[in-house]
Scaffold this motif. Sequence first.
Motif, short mmCIF file in Angstrom:
data_model
loop_
_atom_site.label_atom_id
_atom_site.label_comp_id
_atom_site.label_asym_id
_atom_site.label_seq_id
_atom_site.Cartn_x
_atom_site.Cartn_y
_atom_site.Cartn_z
N PHE A 29 56.63 41.94 48.60
CA PHE A 29 55.33 41.38 48.24
C PHE A 29 54.20 42.10 48.95
CE2 PHE A 29 52.37 38.24 46.95
CZ PHE A 29 51.62 37.85 48.05
N SER A 30 54.42 42.51 50.18
CA SER A 30 53.37 43.15 50.97
C SER A 30 52.97 44.52 50.43
CB SER A 30 53.80 43.28 52.42
OG SER A 30 54.96 44.09 52.52
N MET A 31 53.73 45.03 49.46
CA MET A 31 53.39 46.31 48.84
C MET A 31 52.37 46.15 47.72
SD MET A 31 55.12 48.61 50.41
CE MET A 31 55.08 49.99 49.29
N TYR A 32 52.07 44.91 47.34
CA TYR A 32 51.20 44.64 46.20
C TYR A 32 49.83 44.16 46.63
CZ TYR A 32 55.50 44.77 43.41
OH TYR A 32 56.67 45.15 42.81
N THR A 33 48.82 44.71 45.99
CA THR A 33 47.50 44.12 46.03
C THR A 33 47.52 42.95 45.06
OG1 THR A 33 46.40 46.20 46.55
CG2 THR A 33 45.07 44.48 45.51
N MET A 34 46.93 41.83 45.45
CA MET A 34 46.97 40.63 44.63
C MET A 34 45.59 40.25 44.13
SD MET A 34 50.14 40.01 44.66
CE MET A 34 50.10 38.43 43.82
N ALA A 50 40.27 39.38 44.67
CA ALA A 50 41.43 40.23 44.96
C ALA A 50 41.53 40.41 46.47
CB ALA A 50 41.30 41.58 44.27
N ILE A 51 42.75 40.70 46.90
CA ILE A 51 42.99 40.89 48.34
C ILE A 51 43.94 42.06 48.53
CG2 ILE A 51 44.91 39.23 48.40
CD1 ILE A 51 43.76 38.34 51.18
N SER A 52 43.67 42.84 49.55
CA SER A 52 44.47 44.02 49.82
C SER A 52 45.85 43.65 50.32
CB SER A 52 43.76 44.90 50.84
OG SER A 52 43.63 44.21 52.07
N ARG A 53 46.69 44.65 50.43
CA ARG A 53 48.09 44.41 50.82
C ARG A 53 48.21 43.76 52.18
NH1 ARG A 53 50.82 50.13 49.25
NH2 ARG A 53 49.29 50.81 50.79
N SER A 54 47.35 44.16 53.09
CA SER A 54 47.42 43.61 54.45
C SER A 54 46.63 42.32 54.59
CB SER A 54 46.87 44.63 55.45
OG SER A 54 45.48 44.80 55.24
N GLY A 55 45.77 42.05 53.62
CA GLY A 55 44.88 40.90 53.71
C GLY A 55 43.58 41.21 54.42
N GLU A 89 31.61 25.12 35.22
CA GLU A 89 31.90 26.43 34.63
C GLU A 89 33.06 27.16 35.30
OE1 GLU A 89 28.95 25.29 35.64
OE2 GLU A 89 27.80 26.81 36.75
N ASP A 90 33.60 26.59 36.37
CA ASP A 90 34.80 27.16 36.99
C ASP A 90 36.08 26.72 36.26
OD1 ASP A 90 33.28 26.61 40.18
OD2 ASP A 90 33.48 28.52 39.13
N SER A 91 35.94 25.77 35.35
CA SER A 91 37.09 25.30 34.59
C SER A 91 37.71 26.45 33.80
CB SER A 91 36.67 24.19 33.63
OG SER A 91 36.18 23.06 34.31
N ALA A 92 39.01 26.62 33.93
CA ALA A 92 39.69 27.73 33.27
C ALA A 92 41.17 27.66 33.61
CB ALA A 92 39.12 29.08 33.72
N VAL A 93 41.93 28.51 32.95
CA VAL A 93 43.30 28.76 33.39
C VAL A 93 43.22 29.91 34.39
CG1 VAL A 93 45.61 29.49 32.74
CG2 VAL A 93 44.29 27.98 31.22
N TYR A 94 43.77 29.69 35.56
CA TYR A 94 43.73 30.69 36.61
C TYR A 94 45.08 31.42 36.69
CZ TYR A 94 39.21 29.19 38.30
OH TYR A 94 37.86 28.93 38.39
N TYR A 95 44.98 32.75 36.68
CA TYR A 95 46.16 33.60 36.69
C TYR A 95 46.23 34.42 37.97
CZ TYR A 95 46.33 32.72 31.65
OH TYR A 95 46.40 32.13 30.42
N CYS A 96 47.42 34.50 38.49
CA CYS A 96 47.71 35.36 39.62
C CYS A 96 48.23 36.70 39.07
CB CYS A 96 48.77 34.67 40.48
SG CYS A 96 49.48 35.63 41.80
#
Length: 124
Positions: A29-34, A50-55, A89-96
């Motif tokens: 997991f730590s290899m992925y930017t999320m 978004a967050i970098s691999r290290s956070g 307006e924040d109502s939505a389907v949130y995807y990771c």
Amino acid sequence: QIQLVESGGGLVQAGGSLRVSCAASEGTFSMYTMGWFRQTPGKEREFVAAISRSGGSDLYVDSVKGRFTISRDNAKNTVHLQMNSLKFEDSAVYYCAARMGPWTSSNLQEYDYWGQGTQVTVSS
């Protein structure tokens, strides 16, 4: 291949808070930017954070700056999105989403893996 499962969505009143989470299946997991994206019916999926691999680095769309915080726990293979001062307006389907790469990105085309989404509904 990494698998992503979101949780934590629900119904909240405007001005309230909610935290959505994403659990990843893969030990690297730590290899992925999320990233987190959201989508409402009839609209294109849009970048949220978004967050970098290290956070150590993060990126937000202007509309959520100061209200949302993305974080990750590489030991638990999870990424979270803390949402405060929620608006209708924040109502939505949130995807990771996950991408192989060291830097954050707001471009959904650069993300390789996606979760199924979790619904967030903010009542006005």
